[in-house]
Motif scaffolding. Structure first.
Motif, PDB file in Angstrom:
ATOM      1  N   ARG A   1     -14.360  -1.871   6.857  1.00 17.72           N
ATOM      2  CA  ARG A   1     -13.730  -0.774   7.605  1.00 17.72           C
ATOM      3  C   ARG A   1     -12.278  -1.109   7.951  1.00 17.72           C
ATOM      4  NH1 ARG A   1     -17.380   3.149   8.840  1.00 17.72           N
ATOM      5  NH2 ARG A   1     -19.564   2.497   8.923  1.00 17.72           N
ATOM      6  N   PHE A   2     -12.041  -2.364   8.260  1.00 20.03           N
ATOM      7  CA  PHE A   2     -10.678  -2.799   8.605  1.00 20.03           C
ATOM      8  C   PHE A   2      -9.707  -2.424   7.482  1.00 20.03           C
ATOM      9  CE2 PHE A   2      -7.279  -5.954   8.477  1.00 20.03           C
ATOM     10  CZ  PHE A   2      -6.878  -6.040   9.806  1.00 20.03           C
ATOM     11  N   TRP A   3     -10.063  -2.739   6.246  1.00 20.82           N
ATOM     12  CA  TRP A   3      -9.152  -2.473   5.121  1.00 20.82           C
ATOM     13  C   TRP A   3      -9.140  -1.008   4.729  1.00 20.82           C
ATOM     14  CZ3 TRP A   3      -5.688  -5.915   4.956  1.00 20.82           C
ATOM     15  CH2 TRP A   3      -5.985  -7.259   5.228  1.00 20.82           C
ATOM     16  N   LEU A   4     -10.310  -0.372   4.810  1.00 23.30           N
ATOM     17  CA  LEU A   4     -10.348   1.055   4.469  1.00 23.30           C
ATOM     18  C   LEU A   4      -9.467   1.847   5.436  1.00 23.30           C
ATOM     19  CD1 LEU A   4     -14.149   1.211   3.638  1.00 23.30           C
ATOM     20  CD2 LEU A   4     -12.310   1.752   2.028  1.00 23.30           C
ATOM     21  N   GLU A   5      -9.507   1.464   6.704  1.00 27.54           N
ATOM     22  CA  GLU A   5      -8.662   2.143   7.696  1.00 27.54           C
ATOM     23  C   GLU A   5      -7.181   1.905   7.413  1.00 27.54           C
ATOM     24  OE1 GLU A   5      -9.498   4.309   9.937  1.00 27.54           O
ATOM     25  OE2 GLU A   5     -11.627   4.118   9.451  1.00 27.54           O
ATOM     26  N   ARG A   6      -6.867   0.805   6.747  1.00 25.66           N
ATOM     27  CA  ARG A   6      -5.465   0.520   6.413  1.00 25.66           C
ATOM     28  C   ARG A   6      -5.067   1.088   5.055  1.00 25.66           C
ATOM     29  NH1 ARG A   6      -7.098  -2.190  10.144  1.00 25.66           N
ATOM     30  NH2 ARG A   6      -5.763  -3.028  11.800  1.00 25.66           N
ATOM     31  N   GLY A   7      -5.948   1.877   4.484  1.00 23.77           N
ATOM     32  CA  GLY A   7      -5.538   2.654   3.314  1.00 23.77           C
ATOM     33  C   GLY A   7      -5.974   2.113   1.967  1.00 23.77           C
ATOM     34  N   VAL A   8      -6.781   1.049   1.918  1.00 23.74           N
ATOM     35  CA  VAL A   8      -7.172   0.592   0.582  1.00 23.74           C
ATOM     36  C   VAL A   8      -8.167   1.588  -0.028  1.00 23.74           C
ATOM     37  CG1 VAL A   8      -6.832  -1.838   1.238  1.00 23.74           C
ATOM     38  CG2 VAL A   8      -9.138  -0.930   1.028  1.00 23.74           C
ATOM     39  N   ASP A   9      -8.161   1.628  -1.329  1.00 24.21           N
ATOM     40  CA  ASP A   9      -8.944   2.631  -2.053  1.00 24.21           C
ATOM     41  C   ASP A   9     -10.257   2.078  -2.580  1.00 24.21           C
ATOM     42  OD1 ASP A   9      -6.907   4.879  -2.074  1.00 24.21           O
ATOM     43  OD2 ASP A   9      -5.737   3.227  -2.883  1.00 24.21           O
ATOM     44  N   GLY A  10     -10.576   0.856  -2.199  1.00 27.27           N
ATOM     45  CA  GLY A  10     -11.852   0.313  -2.623  1.00 27.27           C
ATOM     46  C   GLY A  10     -11.811  -1.196  -2.749  1.00 27.27           C
ATOM     47  N   PHE A  11     -12.918  -1.722  -3.230  1.00 27.09           N
ATOM     48  CA  PHE A  11     -13.095  -3.174  -3.260  1.00 27.09           C
ATOM     49  C   PHE A  11     -13.716  -3.638  -4.566  1.00 27.09           C
ATOM     50  CE2 PHE A  11     -13.702  -1.703   1.105  1.00 27.09           C
ATOM     51  CZ  PHE A  11     -12.684  -2.385   1.744  1.00 27.09           C
ATOM     52  N   ARG A  12     -13.261  -4.790  -5.001  1.00 27.61           N
ATOM     53  CA  ARG A  12     -13.985  -5.526  -6.041  1.00 27.61           C
ATOM     54  C   ARG A  12     -14.825  -6.527  -5.260  1.00 27.61           C
ATOM     55  NH1 ARG A  12     -14.415 -11.158  -7.540  1.00 27.61           N
ATOM     56  NH2 ARG A  12     -14.668 -11.294  -9.789  1.00 27.61           N
ATOM     57  N   ILE A  13     -16.119  -6.504  -5.482  1.00 25.87           N
ATOM     58  CA  ILE A  13     -17.017  -7.340  -4.687  1.00 25.87           C
ATOM     59  C   ILE A  13     -17.368  -8.593  -5.486  1.00 25.87           C
ATOM     60  CG2 ILE A  13     -19.231  -7.444  -3.498  1.00 25.87           C
ATOM     61  CD1 ILE A  13     -18.893  -4.620  -2.706  1.00 25.87           C
TER      62      ILE A  13
ATOM     63  N   TYR B   1     -16.228   6.798   3.500  1.00 26.37           N
ATOM     64  CA  TYR B   1     -14.898   6.907   2.863  1.00 26.37           C
ATOM     65  C   TYR B   1     -15.141   7.356   1.418  1.00 26.37           C
ATOM     66  CZ  TYR B   1     -13.813   3.988   6.869  1.00 26.37           C
ATOM     67  OH  TYR B   1     -13.703   3.500   8.145  1.00 26.37           O
ATOM     68  N   PRO B   2     -15.496   8.624   1.242  1.00 26.27           N
ATOM     69  CA  PRO B   2     -16.074   9.057  -0.038  1.00 26.27           C
ATOM     70  C   PRO B   2     -15.170   8.901  -1.259  1.00 26.27           C
ATOM     71  CG  PRO B   2     -16.057  10.855   1.583  1.00 26.27           C
ATOM     72  CD  PRO B   2     -15.400   9.687   2.233  1.00 26.27           C
TER      73      PRO B   2
ATOM     74  N   VAL C   1      -5.001   1.251  -4.652  1.00 24.64           N
ATOM     75  CA  VAL C   1      -5.051  -0.201  -4.456  1.00 24.64           C
ATOM     76  C   VAL C   1      -6.464  -0.618  -4.062  1.00 24.64           C
ATOM     77  CG1 VAL C   1      -4.115  -2.147  -3.140  1.00 24.64           C
ATOM     78  CG2 VAL C   1      -2.637  -0.193  -3.680  1.00 24.64           C
ATOM     79  N   THR C   2      -7.044  -1.493  -4.862  1.00 27.47           N
ATOM     80  CA  THR C   2      -8.338  -2.048  -4.469  1.00 27.47           C
ATOM     81  C   THR C   2      -8.179  -3.551  -4.292  1.00 27.47           C
ATOM     82  OG1 THR C   2      -9.060  -2.365  -6.771  1.00 27.47           O
ATOM     83  CG2 THR C   2      -9.643  -0.286  -5.733  1.00 27.47           C
ATOM     84  N   MET C   3      -8.941  -4.102  -3.366  1.00 22.31           N
ATOM     85  CA  MET C   3      -8.809  -5.532  -3.095  1.00 22.31           C
ATOM     86  C   MET C   3     -10.141  -6.253  -3.270  1.00 22.31           C
ATOM     87  SD  MET C   3      -8.128  -5.317   1.009  1.00 22.31           S
ATOM     88  CE  MET C   3      -7.623  -7.017   1.209  1.00 22.31           C
ATOM     89  N   ASP C   4     -10.039  -7.555  -3.465  1.00 18.86           N
ATOM     90  CA  ASP C   4     -11.228  -8.378  -3.638  1.00 18.86           C
ATOM     91  C   ASP C   4     -11.829  -8.700  -2.269  1.00 18.86           C
ATOM     92  OD1 ASP C   4     -12.829 -10.208  -5.322  1.00 18.86           O
ATOM     93  OD2 ASP C   4     -11.014 -10.375  -6.523  1.00 18.86           O
ATOM     94  N   VAL C   5     -13.134  -8.600  -2.141  1.00 16.09           N
ATOM     95  CA  VAL C   5     -13.799  -9.115  -0.943  1.00 16.09           C
ATOM     96  C   VAL C   5     -14.878 -10.103  -1.392  1.00 16.09           C
ATOM     97  CG1 VAL C   5     -13.340  -7.288   0.734  1.00 16.09           C
ATOM     98  CG2 VAL C   5     -15.219  -7.014  -0.886  1.00 16.09           C
TER      99      VAL C   5
ATOM    100  N   ILE D   1       0.851  -1.205   0.000  1.00 21.66           N
ATOM    101  CA  ILE D   1       0.000   0.000   0.000  1.00 21.66           C
ATOM    102  C   ILE D   1       0.881   1.248   0.000  1.00 21.66           C
ATOM    103  CG2 ILE D   1      -1.663   1.350   1.359  1.00 21.66           C
ATOM    104  CD1 ILE D   1      -3.214  -0.893   0.706  1.00 21.66           C
ATOM    105  N   ALA D   2       1.894   1.252   0.854  1.00 18.94           N
ATOM    106  CA  ALA D   2       2.752   2.439   0.948  1.00 18.94           C
ATOM    107  C   ALA D   2       3.471   2.673  -0.380  1.00 18.94           C
ATOM    108  CB  ALA D   2       3.754   2.263   2.090  1.00 18.94           C
ATOM    109  N   ALA D   3       4.021   1.603  -0.953  1.00 14.76           N
ATOM    110  CA  ALA D   3       4.806   1.765  -2.185  1.00 14.76           C
ATOM    111  C   ALA D   3       3.909   2.177  -3.352  1.00 14.76           C
ATOM    112  CB  ALA D   3       5.545   0.473  -2.502  1.00 14.76           C
ATOM    113  N   ALA D   4       2.717   1.620  -3.405  1.00 12.24           N
ATOM    114  CA  ALA D   4       1.799   1.960  -4.503  1.00 12.24           C
ATOM    115  C   ALA D   4       1.364   3.417  -4.366  1.00 12.24           C
ATOM    116  CB  ALA D   4       0.594   1.019  -4.495  1.00 12.24           C
ATOM    117  N   HIS D   5       0.983   3.806  -3.177  1.00 12.44           N
ATOM    118  CA  HIS D   5       0.531   5.190  -2.971  1.00 12.44           C
ATOM    119  C   HIS D   5       1.645   6.199  -3.260  1.00 12.44           C
ATOM    120  CE1 HIS D   5      -3.240   4.028  -0.414  1.00 12.44           C
ATOM    121  NE2 HIS D   5      -3.372   3.773  -1.703  1.00 12.44           N
ATOM    122  N   GLU D   6       2.854   5.819  -2.877  1.00 10.38           N
ATOM    123  CA  GLU D   6       3.999   6.687  -3.184  1.00 10.38           C
ATOM    124  C   GLU D   6       4.099   6.955  -4.691  1.00 10.38           C
ATOM    125  OE1 GLU D   6       8.136   5.190  -2.251  1.00 10.38           O
ATOM    126  OE2 GLU D   6       7.183   5.413  -0.276  1.00 10.38           O
ATOM    127  N   ARG D   7       3.699   5.957  -5.476  1.00 11.56           N
ATOM    128  CA  ARG D   7       3.781   6.086  -6.937  1.00 11.56           C
ATOM    129  C   ARG D   7       2.473   6.590  -7.552  1.00 11.56           C
ATOM    130  NH1 ARG D   7       7.049   2.393  -5.085  1.00 11.56           N
ATOM    131  NH2 ARG D   7       8.975   1.828  -6.177  1.00 11.56           N
TER     132      ARG D   7
END
Ligand code: NOJ
Length: 530
Positions: A197-209, A259-260, A98-102, A88-94
């Protein structure tokens, strides 16, 4: 009233990372998150805005992560939580989101809830989080209804009760190891909210559901009218797309609205446009996958209809259209279009078409290299579809073979181990990132250029598509711009003869023009003042 400022995801180019197959950092033959972090510059170079990572949470990997045993931790196979935080840190730096599957429709059978349900026995609260039912027929020997698993075979498995006797059956629309959750039980949503909320708080930018058209099951679990086809389902299939799924999406959206800037993208396998559009109403998902182009031959009329249909579907709710040619389930477009040179030419043409359209584009890892599907021998197949279909459906491993990065022989820099989780074919040698990076004619250079133009030019900003008249076998559309401003024209020739170029100045062509004409199996972008 002015339109609200567009959200980042409304025109984004997403890159789908199948983490097992992207890059392996620890030499076990399976890709992982540090491997992805190490190769982020490839994605910067390509110019993508965001990645979607297929599931990386704790899982026994019966369906390669879509069987989740702990939705709030990263599997050690992928490097654990620390590797995720590094990513997450490296991607955001660039500047890459980052979105993850749930996976809300089901858990792994190794999930503590399912284990508790097995231990607790019939009629208990623990079983109410899933669908446990008595069987039909004498001694409950037959499954509770006739539903098929999407991977083949019955959608029910019988359990051995704590007293050692065969007892109830549980529902799994996918593999036996993926029991369906009962979303009528409020604990299920509460837990899902915690996960979001767990992942959003850790900085993910969204989810593929995953299976966003699943979750809700019809009252009484009635039999299906017909046997549903494996990996396909129709709109009257009782297993999916039940009306009360929308209440679930509204609850999910209420969480997301805290998390708009974050986005949800639903996997919505629903054919009917009006029904599909219900998923992208303003208080449900932000985006829905539209899979029409993955079901389309390289044929001008079919492509035109698929594009127009997808635009129409999104327009019903003023939603953003999405475009997908390939993913880890449906296979690679190079093979769909005929493999070899012709498959590559057509894939390139379709990439130009897709990147010319308004909306959100998804590129599947390896698509930028022109990877084809791979013919794999029976003994290496891992997709549960292979066994569950009684070895009649080979499944999806063909499009999940690891990425070739460098060198002339497997594992092509993907791993330090020759024993990659799926074998890599020798002929990937011609397709490595290393080979393509500095070759101006390569598929990779072509994708990079197309994305750069799409992102950099004002012709790509409008939301409309107008079809222009086109010779037989071809299609031409424009993206109208403000009066006096340049507009984009995209032409694709799926016919047998070269066609004259529409008026305009060429921005990019997927193949060299021949005597100033657009040859078969190619596409072009032009700019002109409208
Ligand atoms: C859809 C995913 O894309 C697929 O790979 C998976 O097998 C099923 N959902 C079940 O989770």
């Amino acid at each position: 009233m002015t339109d609200p400022a567009p959200m980042w995801w409304q025109s984004a180019v997403f890159y789908q990372v199948y983490p097992r197959s992207f890059a392996d950092s620890d030499g076990d033959g399976v890709g992982d998150l540090d491997g992805l972090t190490d190769h982020l510059d490839h994605l910067v170079d390509l110019g993508v805005d965001a990645i979607w990572i297929n599931p990386v949470t704790v899982s026994p990997m019966a369906d390669h992560g879509y069987d989740v045993a702990d939705p709030r931790d990263i599997d050690p196979l992928f490097g654990g939580m620390a590797a995720f935080e590094r990513l997450i840190a490296a991607a955001h730096e660039r500047g890459i989101r980052v979105t993850m599957d749930v996976v809300p429709n089901h858990t792994s059978s190794a999930h503590p809830w399912f284990q508790a349900a097995l231990a607790a026995g019939p009629g208990t609260e623990a079983r109410d989080r899933y669908f446990f039912r008595d069987g039909r027929g004498p001694d409950g020997l037959l499954p509770p209804n006739n539903w098929e698993s999407v991977f083949g075979g019955p959608a029910w498995t019988r359990v051995v009760e704590p007293d050692g006797h065969p007892g109830q059956w549980y529902l799994h629309l996918f593999d036996t190891e993926q029991p369906d959750l009962n979303w009528d039980n409020p604990e299920v949503f509460d837990d899902f909210e915690k996960t979001l909320r767990f992942w959003l708080e850790r900085g993910v930018d969204g989810f593929r559901i995953d299976v966003a058209h699943g979750m809700a099951k019809p009252e009484g679990l009635p039999d299906a009218a017909d046997e549903a086809e494996i990996l396909r389902h129709t709109d009257d299939d009782p297993r999916f797309n039940r009306p009360h799924v929308h209440a679930i999406h509204r609850d999910i959206r209420a969480v997301m609205d805290d998390y708009p800037d974050a986005v949800t993208i639903g996997e919505v396998w629903v054919q009917d446009n009006a029904q599909w559009a219900e998923y992208v109403r303003p208080d449900e998902l932000h985006l829905g996958f539209n899979f029409r182009l993955t079901r389309t031959e390289f044929d001008a009329t079919e492509i035109h209809n698929a594009v127009q249909n997808s635009l129409d579907a999104a327009a019903l709710e003023n939603a953003t259209p999405t475009w997908t040619l390939a993913n880890h389930d449906v296979g690679r477009e190079v093979s769909r279009y005929g493999d070899g040179e012709i498959g590559l030419r057509r894939a390139r043409a379709m990439a130009l078409l897709m990147l010319a359209l308004p909306g959100t584009v998804f590129i599947y890892n390896g698509q930028e290299l022109g990877l084809p599907d791979v013919d794999l021998p029976d003994e290496v197949l891992q997709d549960p579809t292979w066994e569950r279909s009684g070895r009649t459906e080979r499944g999806r491993d063909r499009c999940r073979v690891p990425m070739p990065w460098s060198g002339d022989a497997p594992p092509f820099g993907f791993s330090t181990s020759a024993d990659t989780w799926l074998p890599m074919p020798d002929d990937f040698a011609a397709l490595t990132v290393e080979r393509q990076r500095n070759d101006p004619e390569s598929m990779l250079s072509f994708f990079r250029r197309a994305i750069e133009i799409r992102k950099g030019r004002a012709e790509f900003q409008g939301g409309d598509v107008d079809w222009l008249s086109a010779p037989k076998g071809a299609l031409i559309f424009r993206r109208p711009n403000l009066p006096g401003e340049s507009e984009l024209v995209c032409a694709l020739n799926a016919g047998r003869r070269p066609i004259a170029l529409p008026r305009g100045e060429v921005l990019l062509a997927s193949a060299p023009l021949i005597d100033g004409q657009l040859p078969p199996d190619s596409a072009v972008w032009l700019t002109r003042v409208g």
